[in-house]
Design a protein around this motif. Structure first.
Motif, PDB file in Angstrom:
ATOM      1  N   GLY A  11      74.098  -3.742  38.801  1.00 32.81           N
ATOM      2  CA  GLY A  11      73.024  -4.158  38.937  1.00 32.81           C
ATOM      3  C   GLY A  11      72.662  -5.811  37.943  1.00 32.81           C
ATOM      4  N   HIS A  12      70.773  -5.894  38.918  1.00 28.09           N
ATOM      5  CA  HIS A  12      70.752  -6.264  37.508  1.00 28.09           C
ATOM      6  C   HIS A  12      69.878  -6.276  36.407  1.00 28.09           C
ATOM      7  N   VAL A  13      69.513  -4.706  36.420  1.00 32.63           N
ATOM      8  CA  VAL A  13      68.955  -3.930  35.608  1.00 32.63           C
ATOM      9  C   VAL A  13      69.918  -4.051  34.294  1.00 32.63           C
ATOM     10  N   ALA A  14      70.890  -3.449  35.316  1.00 29.83           N
ATOM     11  CA  ALA A  14      72.298  -3.094  34.052  1.00 29.83           C
ATOM     12  C   ALA A  14      72.688  -3.709  33.549  1.00 29.83           C
ATOM     13  N   ARG A  15      72.978  -5.161  34.684  1.00 29.19           N
ATOM     14  CA  ARG A  15      73.795  -5.997  33.430  1.00 29.19           C
ATOM     15  C   ARG A  15      72.484  -7.130  32.051  1.00 29.19           C
ATOM     16  N   ARG A  16      71.335  -7.093  32.433  1.00 31.88           N
ATOM     17  CA  ARG A  16      70.460  -7.514  31.004  1.00 31.88           C
ATOM     18  C   ARG A  16      70.602  -6.199  30.046  1.00 31.88           C
ATOM     19  N   PHE A  17      70.625  -5.281  31.090  1.00 34.11           N
ATOM     20  CA  PHE A  17      70.529  -4.355  29.211  1.00 34.11           C
ATOM     21  C   PHE A  17      71.792  -3.808  28.436  1.00 34.11           C
ATOM     22  N   VAL A  18      73.254  -4.962  29.063  1.00 36.58           N
ATOM     23  CA  VAL A  18      74.363  -4.843  28.346  1.00 36.58           C
ATOM     24  C   VAL A  18      74.784  -6.070  27.770  1.00 36.58           C
ATOM     25  N   LYS A  19      73.531  -7.195  27.966  1.00 36.82           N
ATOM     26  CA  LYS A  19      73.580  -8.071  27.393  1.00 36.82           C
ATOM     27  C   LYS A  19      72.262  -7.871  25.947  1.00 36.82           C
ATOM     28  N   LEU A  20      70.992  -7.353  26.332  1.00 33.52           N
ATOM     29  CA  LEU A  20      70.105  -7.053  25.499  1.00 33.52           C
ATOM     30  C   LEU A  20      70.514  -6.256  24.120  1.00 33.52           C
ATOM     31  N   THR A 213      60.128 -14.291  48.413  1.00 33.09           N
ATOM     32  CA  THR A 213      61.493 -14.693  48.583  1.00 33.09           C
ATOM     33  C   THR A 213      61.645 -15.133  46.980  1.00 33.09           C
ATOM     34  N   GLU A 214      60.359 -15.685  46.394  1.00 32.43           N
ATOM     35  CA  GLU A 214      60.667 -15.945  44.974  1.00 32.43           C
ATOM     36  C   GLU A 214      60.843 -14.183  44.099  1.00 32.43           C
ATOM     37  N   MET A 215      60.335 -13.642  44.246  1.00 30.13           N
ATOM     38  CA  MET A 215      60.815 -11.901  43.511  1.00 30.13           C
ATOM     39  C   MET A 215      61.974 -11.580  44.379  1.00 30.13           C
ATOM     40  N   GLN A 216      62.795 -11.952  44.997  1.00 30.85           N
ATOM     41  CA  GLN A 216      63.898 -11.111  45.961  1.00 30.85           C
ATOM     42  C   GLN A 216      65.404 -12.293  44.818  1.00 30.85           C
ATOM     43  N   ARG A 217      65.042 -13.351  44.549  1.00 30.16           N
ATOM     44  CA  ARG A 217      65.555 -14.664  43.694  1.00 30.16           C
ATOM     45  C   ARG A 217      65.984 -13.626  42.640  1.00 30.16           C
ATOM     46  N   ALA A 218      64.999 -13.602  42.154  1.00 30.49           N
ATOM     47  CA  ALA A 218      64.274 -13.155  40.784  1.00 30.49           C
ATOM     48  C   ALA A 218      65.072 -12.257  40.324  1.00 30.49           C
ATOM     49  N   GLY A 219      64.854 -11.075  41.324  1.00 30.44           N
ATOM     50  CA  GLY A 219      66.378  -9.536  41.369  1.00 30.44           C
ATOM     51  C   GLY A 219      64.910  -8.991  40.629  1.00 30.44           C
ATOM     52  N   ILE A 220      63.394  -8.866  40.960  1.00 31.84           N
ATOM     53  CA  ILE A 220      62.967  -8.078  41.161  1.00 31.84           C
ATOM     54  C   ILE A 220      61.650  -7.346  42.290  1.00 31.84           C
ATOM     55  N   ALA A 221      61.962  -7.263  42.580  1.00 31.72           N
ATOM     56  CA  ALA A 221      61.988  -6.649  44.383  1.00 31.72           C
ATOM     57  C   ALA A 221      62.952  -6.166  44.895  1.00 31.72           C
ATOM     58  N   GLU A 222      62.792  -5.129  44.492  1.00 34.19           N
ATOM     59  CA  GLU A 222      64.091  -4.026  44.650  1.00 34.19           C
ATOM     60  C   GLU A 222      65.122  -4.340  46.086  1.00 34.19           C
ATOM     61  N   ALA A 223      66.352  -3.643  46.004  1.00 29.35           N
ATOM     62  CA  ALA A 223      67.508  -4.448  46.889  1.00 29.35           C
ATOM     63  C   ALA A 223      66.644  -4.251  48.314  1.00 29.35           C
ATOM     64  N   ASP A 224      66.270  -3.590  48.405  1.00 25.72           N
ATOM     65  CA  ASP A 224      65.297  -3.115  50.031  1.00 25.72           C
ATOM     66  C   ASP A 224      64.198  -3.496  49.864  1.00 25.72           C
ATOM     67  N   ALA A 225      63.325  -4.569  50.284  1.00 23.19           N
ATOM     68  CA  ALA A 225      62.220  -5.131  49.712  1.00 23.19           C
ATOM     69  C   ALA A 225      61.006  -4.638  50.292  1.00 23.19           C
ATOM     70  N   SER A 226      61.360  -3.544  51.618  1.00 14.76           N
ATOM     71  CA  SER A 226      60.714  -2.893  52.408  1.00 14.76           C
ATOM     72  C   SER A 226      60.044  -2.036  51.855  1.00 14.76           C
ATOM     73  N   HIS A 227      61.191  -1.609  50.577  1.00 13.83           N
ATOM     74  CA  HIS A 227      60.871  -0.441  49.637  1.00 13.83           C
ATOM     75  C   HIS A 227      59.215  -1.200  48.709  1.00 13.83           C
ATOM     76  N   ASP A 228      59.347  -2.181  48.794  1.00  8.65           N
ATOM     77  CA  ASP A 228      57.522  -2.492  47.898  1.00  8.65           C
ATOM     78  C   ASP A 228      56.937  -3.027  49.161  1.00  8.65           C
ATOM     79  N   GLU A 229      56.996  -3.338  49.774  1.00  6.38           N
ATOM     80  CA  GLU A 229      55.933  -3.910  51.180  1.00  6.38           C
ATOM     81  C   GLU A 229      55.646  -2.403  51.585  1.00  6.38           C
ATOM     82  N   ASP A 230      55.845  -1.148  52.276  1.00  3.84           N
ATOM     83  CA  ASP A 230      56.003  -0.460  52.610  1.00  3.84           C
ATOM     84  C   ASP A 230      55.112   0.351  51.326  1.00  3.84           C
ATOM     85  N   GLY A 231      55.053   0.213  50.197  1.00  3.69           N
ATOM     86  CA  GLY A 231      54.446   0.906  49.187  1.00  3.69           C
ATOM     87  C   GLY A 231      55.354   1.400  49.083  1.00  3.69           C
ATOM     88  N   TRP A 232      56.853   1.947  49.543  1.00  4.92           N
ATOM     89  CA  TRP A 232      57.867   3.523  48.798  1.00  4.92           C
ATOM     90  C   TRP A 232      57.913   3.520  47.188  1.00  4.92           C
TER      91      TRP A 232
END
Ligand code: NAP
Length: 367
Positions: A11-20, A213-232
């Motif tokens: 996903g977002h992290v692994a793809r950035r990792f292989v480029k790095l 929405t901006e955080m989701q587009r940037a790949g920074i919000a969790e895949a399930d954004a409720s994980h962020d919003e609800d403090g998980w």
């Protein structure tokens, strides 16, 4: 040292990792004498690929971006799951596994409903196969740290997870390497970038929804954004910090948790008018022999270092018995920083492997 990498999750992290990895290849080689190749990748919906001679990063990225399977065929090649990846690795890279030159990079999403599985299984099985493990996923360390650390030690392999909390900013490495004689008595921190971004944006007049929405587009919000919003996500990080830094036995479920959904623009502006700022604060302390973790929005006094954190910034204050309070701020967070944490753990594994070999120690399991 040559390292063979297996990726579970692309996903977002692994793809950035292989480029790095590609971008920093000369630093890895010239400064640390490390060369890496990706030999296997598995995903949930984008297929899997394995080649003991190495997969092309560019081809993997192109195939993923085009929506086709990463092995260039149809997506539904039955059985090409994580077990398949490990069995290919055991079969084709047996010597590298035995020599401690295979590293699993685990970047599947956080799932708090399943007790840390399947990520915990990914780590366990990789250690059993002779691989080291690096993860940016909080689940294994938040739900299973003690067991996995013991398994890694017994196998003579490393289990690292610097990217799980505050991206690339060293926390676990910092405490392990530089605070060996200190006790962490308590901690307080702002450890979730998405919620901090939303709260900051609301202070500036933007809507909650727009900022999320901006955080989701940037790949920074969790895949399930409720994980962020609800403090998980913050609760998982709190459990990870308790387990590793304070020798605790927490899980995200034992952390008292309140998210930011109930924070209204009026409440944000009212706090601002009184010179205060609302931040989602993660904390832990000992009380009566118990280690208590908590995640909740708090109104912070302007003198509180955590009140200075804007947008994607994160911070952690560690209260120690010898050094007093040690503060760590992450002023630039994001995917590159998380990818960097994976890279830095990889270099640590390579350097330890080289050191062990120079001392004539095998990396084989202890008897
Ligand atoms: N994004 C960040 O800024 C950030 C920062 C710090 C830590 N993290 C953590 O890093 C991890 C990865 O984040 P991300 O943003 O890269 O997530 P992501 O974009 O959702 O990627 C997750 C990847 O895992 C794959 N996957 C899911 N379940 C799988 C399974 N059972 N077996 C094999 N592959 C599986 C997915 O496959 P498909 O591609 O087919 O869906 C995808 O490639 C998460 O645990 C997150 O909490 C993320």
């Amino acid at each position: 040292m040559y390292l063979d990498l297996l990726l579970v999750g692309f996903g977002h992290v692994a793809r950035r990792f292989v480029k790095l990895l590609d971008e920093r290849a000369s630093v890895l080689h010239d400064r640390h004498d490390v060369r890496c190749r990706i030999v296997g990748v598995t995903t949930a919906r984008h297929g899997a690929a394995f080649d003991p001679n190495g997969l092309s990063t560019a081809v993997l990225l192109d195939r993923y971006a085009s929506g086709s399977s990463i092995d260039g065929t149809d997506r539904d090649r039955a059985g090409r799951d994580y077990s398949w990846l490990l069995s290919e690795a055991r079969h084709h890279t047996a010597t590298a596994c035995a020599e401690g030159r295979v590293v699993l990079i685990e970047t599947t999403p956080l799932d708090v409903t399943n007790g840390g599985f399947p990520a915990i299984d990914h780590v366990r099985e990789a250690l059993l196969a002779g691989a080291h493990v690096i993860t940016a996923n909080k689940a294994p360390v938040a739900f299973g740290y003690r067991d996995l650390a013991a398994r890694a030690a017994a196998a003579g392999r490393r289990f690292f997870f610097e990217g799980a909390v505050m991206d690339g900013i060293p926390i676990f490495n910092l405490v392990r390497e530089t605070l060996p004689a200190c006790e962490i008595l308590r901690f307080r921190g702002v450890v979730n970038a998405t919620t901090n971004f939303i709260l900051t944006a609301m202070e500036r007049g933007r809507t909650y929804h727009d900022a999320l929405t901006e955080m989701q587009r940037a790949g920074i919000a969790e895949a399930d954004a409720s994980h962020d919003e609800d403090g998980w996500d913050a609760a998982a990080k709190t459990a990870a910090l308790i387990n590793v830094l304070m020798d605790g036995d927490a899980t995200p479920l034992t952390v008292a948790r309140e998210g930011i959904r109930a924070i209204t623009p009026d409440r944000v502006h009212d706090a601002r008018a009184r010179g205060r700022r609302i931040r989602l604060v993660a904390s832990a302390q000992r009380e009566g022999g118990l280690l208590l973790g908590r995640v909740a929005p708090e109104e912070l006094h302007p003198g509180d270092p955590l009140a200075q954190l804007d947008g994607l910034q994160n911070g952690l204050l560690l209260e120690t018995d010898v050094l007093g309070t040690v503060g760590i701020l992450q002023l630039d967070g994001g995917l590159t920083q998380t990818a960097y944490a994976l890279l830095s753990d990889l270099i640590t594994i390579a350097k330890q492997g080289t050191r062990d070999r120079n001392r004539g120690h095998s990396l084989a399991p202890s008897p």
